[in-house]
Write a protein that holds these residues in place. Structure first.
Motif, PDB file in Angstrom:
ATOM      1  N   ARG A  82     -81.158  15.491  19.216  1.00  0.00           N
ATOM      2  CA  ARG A  82     -79.697  16.011  18.780  1.00  0.00           C
ATOM      3  C   ARG A  82     -79.573  16.859  17.615  1.00  0.00           C
ATOM      4  O   ARG A  82     -79.015  17.788  17.792  1.00  0.00           O
ATOM      5  CB  ARG A  82     -78.655  14.696  18.537  1.00  0.00           C
ATOM      6  N   ARG A  83     -80.516  16.919  16.788  1.00  0.00           N
ATOM      7  CA  ARG A  83     -80.719  17.705  15.857  1.00  0.00           C
ATOM      8  C   ARG A  83     -81.569  18.793  15.893  1.00  0.00           C
ATOM      9  O   ARG A  83     -81.803  19.709  15.210  1.00  0.00           O
ATOM     10  CB  ARG A  83     -81.192  16.982  14.471  1.00  0.00           C
ATOM     11  N   LYS A  84     -82.080  18.976  17.222  1.00  0.00           N
ATOM     12  CA  LYS A  84     -83.030  20.154  17.410  1.00  0.00           C
ATOM     13  C   LYS A  84     -84.132  20.375  16.837  1.00  0.00           C
ATOM     14  O   LYS A  84     -84.447  21.501  16.160  1.00  0.00           O
ATOM     15  CB  LYS A  84     -82.186  21.213  17.764  1.00  0.00           C
ATOM     16  N   VAL A  85     -84.865  19.192  16.317  1.00  0.00           N
ATOM     17  CA  VAL A  85     -85.951  19.265  15.568  1.00  0.00           C
ATOM     18  C   VAL A  85     -87.044  19.547  16.375  1.00  0.00           C
ATOM     19  O   VAL A  85     -87.194  19.655  17.495  1.00  0.00           O
ATOM     20  CB  VAL A  85     -86.317  17.775  14.913  1.00  0.00           C
TER      21      VAL A  85
END
Length: 303
Positions: A82-85
């Motif tokens: 979701r945090r596009k790590v």
């Protein structure tokens, strides 16, 4: 949560058992003959039951722990998605979290079996020092993995060359970087070597230079050869016009005149342009009557 569950169950079992042991000791001390043998047998049976209870509790703790670890791993994975790590950081963190949670689970299971976790932790710490000294290379690899993630000389998906091998970065784990070669072999390279050694990254820049060195016979018209090569390069739309293609006489070799051609292309087009131009030069030179050299030896015989 897992540690709290294990501690509560162990404390309840220990409190009950202390009272039962005191009563049994008093009964054995006051009994005679056959009654004492019966009480000792009962005590052995009780010990077996207690051991079975602890084993059952340990099995429950292990089962619940594996379930919780699986849930936490999925939760961490979804959170980073979701945090596009970055994929490189995500694989490293997932590997680290799984190892730490597994160590906690082992401590919990040992505690559920009745071993004092404080003593076990002290023993584990002492053993950790010895193991750490023996596995100093792995600690170096762990630190190397952190350096790679911090400075990002490469990331998952890049084509790199290091330690004498090359391939696409598949994963960056806590101790190793995993490469997939062009012929689909999987190579594990220690992160310590990757952080302290030379790494060539072919995907960092958006463009790359392609070079060909073409040999022609002595006596061929250089200007004609140069114009033919220029026409070939100009006709390929994948070759960038800025910087402009460069063509020059490279060297006068033992049996050939070498012409060098250099162009710039998008990184993704590198190999396609390289092989296609090789084929086109060969076909066009044959069509235009430009001769390719071959090794020759001239022998002069005196009278």
């Amino acid at each position: 949560m897992l540690l709290l569950f294990q501690a509560t169950a162990t404390q309840l079992a220990d409190s009950t058992q202390i009272v039962a042991d005191k009563l049994m000791e008093e009964a054995i001390a006051n009994a005679d003959g056959l009654d004492k043998l019966t009480l000792i047998t009962q005590q052995l049976v009780d010990f077996g039951i207690r051991a079975g209870e602890r084993i059952l509790i340990a099995a429950i703790v292990f089962t619940v722990g594996r379930f919780l670890i699986s849930m936490l791993n999925r939760f961490v994975g979804r959170l980073m998605d979701r945090r596009k790590v970055d994929v490189s950081i995500k694989t490293f963190v997932k590997s680290l979290v799984n190892i730490l949670l597994t160590i906690l689970l082992i401590i919990s299971v040992v505690g559920a079996l009745g071993v004092e976790t404080t003593s076990f932790a002290a023993l584990l710490a002492s053993a950790g020092v010895a193991v750490g000294m023996a596995l100093s290379g792995n600690l170096q690899n762990f630190a190397g993995g952190l350096i790679v993630l911090l400075f990002k000389p490469y990331k998952v998906g890049d084509w790199i060359e290091s330690q004498g091998v090359s391939g696409t970065v598949k994963e960056i784990q806590i101790f190793h970087t995993i490469l997939t070669t062009g012929d689909n072999k999987v190579i594990y390279i220690p992160n310590g070597a990757m952080s302290s050694g030379v790494v060539t990254n072919y995907n960092t820049q958006t463009t790359r230079r392609v070079e060909w060195i073409v040999g022609v016979d002595y006596g061929e018209d250089y200007n004609k050869v140069q114009q033919i090569v220029r026409d070939i390069l100009t006709s390929d739309k994948r070759i960038l016009s800025d910087p402009a293609p460069f063509i020059a006489l490279h060297a006068l070799d033992a049996s050939s005149v070498n012409v060098v051609a250099r162009v710039w292309v998008n990184t993704a087009d590198y190999w396609g342009v390289y092989f296609d131009i090789n084929k086109t030069i060969y076909e066009t030179f044959n069509e235009k009557g430009i001769n390719f050299p071959f090794p020759q030896l001239t022998v002069h015989q005196g009278n």
